[in-house]
Write a protein that holds these residues in place. Structure first.
Motif, PDB file in Angstrom:
ATOM      1  N   GLU A 164       0.899  -1.326  -0.121  1.00 53.62           N
ATOM      2  CA  GLU A 164      -0.069   0.085  -0.112  1.00 53.62           C
ATOM      3  C   GLU A 164       0.917   1.339  -0.074  1.00 53.62           C
ATOM      4  OE1 GLU A 164      -3.676   0.560   0.486  1.00 53.62           O
ATOM      5  OE2 GLU A 164      -3.316  -1.438  -0.737  1.00 53.62           O
ATOM      6  N   GLY A 165       0.409   2.326  -0.324  1.00 60.68           N
ATOM      7  CA  GLY A 165       0.701   3.855  -0.125  1.00 60.68           C
ATOM      8  C   GLY A 165       2.066   3.876  -1.153  1.00 60.68           C
ATOM      9  N   GLN A 188       2.538   4.018  11.940  1.00 59.58           N
ATOM     10  CA  GLN A 188       1.155   3.897  12.046  1.00 59.58           C
ATOM     11  C   GLN A 188       0.742   2.468  12.708  1.00 59.58           C
ATOM     12  OE1 GLN A 188      -1.201   6.344  11.446  1.00 59.58           O
ATOM     13  NE2 GLN A 188      -2.680   4.855  12.134  1.00 59.58           N
ATOM     14  N   THR A 189       1.143   1.256  12.018  1.00 62.77           N
ATOM     15  CA  THR A 189       0.619  -0.052  12.511  1.00 62.77           C
ATOM     16  C   THR A 189       1.290  -0.046  14.021  1.00 62.77           C
ATOM     17  OG1 THR A 189       0.973  -0.712  10.361  1.00 62.77           O
ATOM     18  CG2 THR A 189       0.828  -2.424  12.258  1.00 62.77           C
ATOM     19  N   TYR A 433     -12.654   5.873  -2.397  1.00 61.69           N
ATOM     20  CA  TYR A 433     -11.564   5.630  -1.911  1.00 61.69           C
ATOM     21  C   TYR A 433     -11.584   6.479  -0.446  1.00 61.69           C
ATOM     22  CZ  TYR A 433      -9.366   3.950  -6.143  1.00 61.69           C
ATOM     23  OH  TYR A 433      -9.168   3.215  -7.257  1.00 61.69           O
ATOM     24  N   ALA A 434     -10.863   5.697   0.490  1.00 63.58           N
ATOM     25  CA  ALA A 434     -10.709   6.277   1.566  1.00 63.58           C
ATOM     26  C   ALA A 434      -9.899   7.733   1.572  1.00 63.58           C
ATOM     27  CB  ALA A 434     -10.036   5.594   2.789  1.00 63.58           C
ATOM     28  N   HIS A 436      -8.514   9.705   3.937  1.00 64.95           N
ATOM     29  CA  HIS A 436      -7.368   9.703   5.081  1.00 64.95           C
ATOM     30  C   HIS A 436      -6.607   8.300   4.827  1.00 64.95           C
ATOM     31  CE1 HIS A 436      -5.256  11.553   8.043  1.00 64.95           C
ATOM     32  NE2 HIS A 436      -5.540  10.479   8.853  1.00 64.95           N
ATOM     33  N   HIS A 437      -7.342   7.207   5.484  1.00 67.97           N
ATOM     34  CA  HIS A 437      -7.114   5.751   5.423  1.00 67.97           C
ATOM     35  C   HIS A 437      -8.118   5.088   5.865  1.00 67.97           C
ATOM     36  CE1 HIS A 437      -5.913   5.385   9.415  1.00 67.97           C
ATOM     37  NE2 HIS A 437      -5.181   6.132   9.291  1.00 67.97           N
ATOM     38  N   PRO A 438      -8.150   3.669   5.520  1.00 67.75           N
ATOM     39  CA  PRO A 438      -9.351   2.833   5.564  1.00 67.75           C
ATOM     40  C   PRO A 438      -9.660   2.516   7.006  1.00 67.75           C
ATOM     41  CG  PRO A 438      -7.657   1.806   4.121  1.00 67.75           C
ATOM     42  CD  PRO A 438      -7.102   2.866   4.626  1.00 67.75           C
ATOM     43  N   THR A 440      -9.970   5.183   9.286  1.00 69.51           N
ATOM     44  CA  THR A 440     -10.534   6.263   9.836  1.00 69.51           C
ATOM     45  C   THR A 440     -11.934   6.099   9.999  1.00 69.51           C
ATOM     46  OG1 THR A 440      -8.843   7.610   8.784  1.00 69.51           O
ATOM     47  CG2 THR A 440     -10.851   8.505   9.520  1.00 69.51           C
ATOM     48  N   ARG A 481      -9.628   6.480  14.958  1.00 67.72           N
ATOM     49  CA  ARG A 481      -9.674   4.917  14.054  1.00 67.72           C
ATOM     50  C   ARG A 481     -10.843   4.402  14.370  1.00 67.72           C
ATOM     51  NH1 ARG A 481      -5.083   7.805  12.650  1.00 67.72           N
ATOM     52  NH2 ARG A 481      -3.565   7.928  14.175  1.00 67.72           N
TER      53      ARG A 481
END
Lengths: 579, 579
Positions: A164-165, A188-189, A433-434, A436-438, A440, A481
């Motif tokens: 990703e990313g 992040q993770t 699409y998200a 921000h990210h999926p 959020t 989140r």
């Protein structure tokens, strides 16, 4: 210790003291039988004086013993300007070759030569101030967050590549042949795992890596202030981090920022400033004028979904040439407008416009009123698709603000942008699409739309996401989140990600969440940019001790570089580059 | 905010308050009609009580609203043990699968499963304490160094591979095909450049990387407290950093360490403790007895360059079997002794030894006196080459100290080791090597020997190098660097490094030094190990949030791993691993 005092601390009250100083020779002047030497270190400059013959040169490192005496000709601009040190003895600690450029506030060296000799460029006062500010800010951040119960926890740098990313930098593993680590694009993770692990409040000032094609002022390695909190709602996160910013502004710059900080919805930011990172140091807001100008026979407007305008103060006297130049400017691909319409409101209140023949003076006056143009102002109008046109107007607004001197880097106008749309529809792929990210979360009050099947419902779901914006730059952002498995499944469904795909791409973190994830949220700031903006600069390079150039090279150490075949063999790698 | 209070803060004075708590269910007990729940977060555990039927399980995340009431059966072991919260409402924030091991002070899970579910293991109190200590220490270090005028300056992670030292991890550059960055083994070069650049006092808590074959308790990435100072002598560096350690002990542990700290020369450490990192929590010093036992017909001693002994307190009653076991222990390759001689000093003062037939009781008594053995002690003797035998005795001493319980991890005995030899002669290659590194300066008073051509003169040159040792572990070390070009040339000459070679290997930094390098020196501490020892542990793994195993793998995220062919192609790389 080679010194009793630094070059920045002696004052008139020290007169008569015997001192030892050490530092670099900034300047040597001979005057009559006297030699004056400006001795420099990180702390300042002290003037030395002697009647002896001394052989020293620019940037030599010397140690002097002498007596502090009052100066005859004082220099009010220097903190040490009331005194000088009368030299008893000089010891040359190290001679120096003449540096390839001057070590002054403004150097005579070009960018390339200064990058190659970065260790000499770093001697210059502007860079010393920049790094001192960076140091100060880092300490303030930690002191504040420590005081708020945040724990600094180091996360690994050798992690796992994800598809990703942006592109990952990878690191071949010698001990695990054919396998690679990846350098983190962000922790992040790991920070979400630390919330699952119950650490409650985490922070780190941490290096991150992105193998992107470098644009101006991007670095392949950059530093983030990375934070996460448990059992919080958006309000808690915003309050905590505007508190952090407030203490940084106060303690590092002596600047008071508003309490509370202004908040602006993403929609208002787009509508009024044509940007999700509005520069609110000045007004010049964007106004929609579609209703005022359509249906009057001007086909360009009549065929546009949106027509908007800004009022540029005091520019009614712009010449034809200036207007033409502006028109060319907005037509460049970087802005992308089709053309530019103007309305001049002369000092006497009379109106002149490039579309005079389609509109009555009253109609144009109504536009001027709508955009809050006063006598003497210039109204600039763009038209087209709504968001695209607003964005173009936003870029034009920033440009005109700059030209009018409204973007003083010593003025600070921070604010939060909130209520971002959760999802962005992509016409091409016909899916969401998200934004921000999926991970959020939607705003709780919008959940009803989130579970709806209608596109228009999904489009109006706002996220619990937020950006911290300063002077037209996004300094950081984050979100609350999703911590609930059902909501996460729904998110994947909305994004058209199959269960299998979700498992493959995000399985590891989804699995961790099954063991009791608390509600959590956080954010990250780009520390390099925070430092630059606090320092009143737009470019980050001076706020990084050893930056890379736009090709990702460190020209000082000449890196990256070739490695031995032996090293390649140990890593089970072959280069496919043709020699 | 999902809570009004944490699970660690309610006291009897809060009785009667309505509170909201959130956290993880540690334990559920039913007793009569009542349900008791231990609710846990990072801050502690609070007992909840209700008569309602509640459906919650281990590690579920819940939020409760209720009233603080005084407990009938108080628990003095818990800070919140005087109260409990009588539940009004329970909200399940997240259910949890049953964790694969217990989340308790001591878990029932094995090392592998706990590594795989590190985010669950991190919930256990011992790990939370470990990371909290690490956080505290990091803040104390920065506060101290900031107060001493040190600037925290970030150095790059993507640097240049050097052929020296341990193996580098390398990072292929996509934008510079065929070329690689390297990850830093330490910021040594950069910190010296910062001194050349005039930053005067630098520090950083920084990740470093070494691609070594991993021994137990080594990590491929580790954290260093890295520091450098200008215009200083060894004395200044030692004073500054024992000040740092003093504040860390005081503020993080409440422990006062001696002021000033003891210092021991490298020679004394080797002679008396058989180690350059002596554990001085206990005596049991090594004594040379060569002069007392040679020439008496015992050929093993007569042919040894060195004979040394230690007195082990109260072990005169060791049985044949115990002595045999010890003998086998010292003969293992890890110690490498040829054999072990003992002398028992019985409670009545009589002497018994494995070499009775070669020595008179008086001769053995003289040995016992030399090694300060009292009645009831066991004297253990090894012989061979001097430093090798001392080292073996040192290992034996540590073992016996451990067996006798003299190595209490809650007792702290820090000291400096100083006066290291500058050079080590290698018989095999018939040349000198730098004991520290080729930039370490000789002691000024030994310079005359440094410029001598005689091997024995060069051998006795001591370096301005120093190690910080705690409880038998080297926590850090450093040196005063050579800042003078002539001395550096001499160093390369002594090391047999040609001008061309020096230019190739060190040219970059040597060149920087030509532009006015100040006298400087510094040191680095291994932060992971500092944390472990402060926490009273020998292994560092619990003090790192996400450590790697002995194969350099993170089993939680399953890294390193294969990457896409596409990614390989972009990096111009081919794997030579046979599938």
């Amino acid at each position: 210790m080679y010194r009793s005092n630094t070059c920045g601390e002696l004052r008139i009250s020290d007169a008569g003291r015997k001192v030892t100083l050490a530092g670099w020779v900034q300047k040597v002047r001979k005057l009559g039988g006297m030699t004056f030497i400006d001795l420099r270190d990180r702390y300042g400059i002290t003037q030395l004086v002697t009647e002896q013959a001394v052989e020293v040169g620019r940037e030599w490192v010397i140690q002097v013993v002498g007596e502090v005496v009052e100066r005859q000709a004082k220099n009010a601009k220097m903190p040490t300007g009331d005194i000088e040190v009368k030299i008893d003895t000089v010891t040359v600690l190290n001679k120096a070759q003449t540096p390839p450029f001057t070590i002054e506030e403004v150097s005579d060296g070009g960018e390339d030569i200064r990058a190659k000799y970065r260790y000499l460029d770093l001697r210059r006062a502007p860079l010393q101030r920049a790094l001192a500010l960076r140091h100060r800010l880092a300490q303030e951040i930690r002191t504040y967050l420590d005081g708020q119960g945040f724990m600094e926890i180091e996360t690994p740098y050798l992690i796992k590549s994800t598809p990703e990313g942006a592109r990952d930098f990878v690191v071949p593993s010698r001990m695990n042949p054919g396998e690679f680590y990846a350098l983190p694009q962000s922790p992040q993770t790991f920070k979400q795992l630390l919330m699952v692990a119950g650490y409650d409040r985490y922070f780190q000032i941490v290096r991150c890596f992105r193998d992107e094609d470098l644009r101006a002022d991007r670095q392949p390695e950059f530093t983030q202030i990375d934070c996460e909190m448990s059992f919080v709602e958006q309000e808690d996160v915003l309050n905590t981090f505007e508190g952090m910013m407030r203490s940084m502004f106060k303690n590092a710059l002596g600047v008071d920022i508003p309490n509370p900080l202004p908040r602006m919805s993403w929609y208002d930011a787009m509508d009024n400033y044509g940007s999700d990172k509005p520069d609110v140091r000045f007004g010049m807001k964007i106004h929609e004028i579609t209703d005022l100008v359509q249906g009057c026979g001007f086909s360009v407007f009549d065929s546009s979904a949106y027509i908007g305008a800004i009022a540029v103060e005091g520019c009614a006297e712009y010449t034809r040439k200036q207007i033409d130049e502006l028109t060319e400017w907005v037509k460049r691909p970087q802005v992308g407008a089709k053309g530019l319409i103007y309305i001049k409101v002369a000092a006497d209140g009379s109106i002149k416009s490039s579309v005079d023949k389609f509109y009555t003076p009253e109609q144009l006056k109504a536009v001027a009123e709508r955009v809050e143009a006063k006598a003497g102002d210039l109204v600039l109008v763009l038209c087209g698709a709504k968001r695209k046109t607003q964005t173009q107007l936003g870029v034009l607004r920033i440009e005109m603000g700059g030209r009018l001197g409204l973007r003083d880097p010593k003025v600070f106008a921070p604010l939060w942008i909130v209520d971002f749309p959760l999802l962005e529809w992509d016409d091409e792929t016909q899916r969401f699409y998200a934004m921000h990210h999926p991970f959020t979360a939607p705003k709780p009050e919008h959940e009803k739309w989130f579970y709806s099947d209608k596109k228009e419902d999904l489009e109006r779901v706002c996220a619990n996401a937020y950006d911290f914006v300063l002077n037209g730059t996004e300094l950081g952002g984050g979100s609350i989140r999703i911590h609930n498995a059902d909501m996460q499944s729904r998110m994947f469904e909305v994004l058209g990600i199959s269960k299998e795909d979700a498992e493959y791409k995000f399985g590891f973190i989804i699995n961790a969440f099954k063991f009791g994830a608390p509600p959590h949220g956080g954010l990250a700031f780009g520390f390099d940019r925070v430092c630059a903006l606090f320092g009143g600069q737009e470019t980050i390079r001076d706020y990084i001790a050893f930056p890379k150039n736009n090709q990702g090279r460190d020209v000082m150490i000449d890196s990256p570089s070739k490695i031995d075949q032996e090293q390649m063999d140990e890593l089970f790698l072959q280069s496919t580059v043709k020699e």
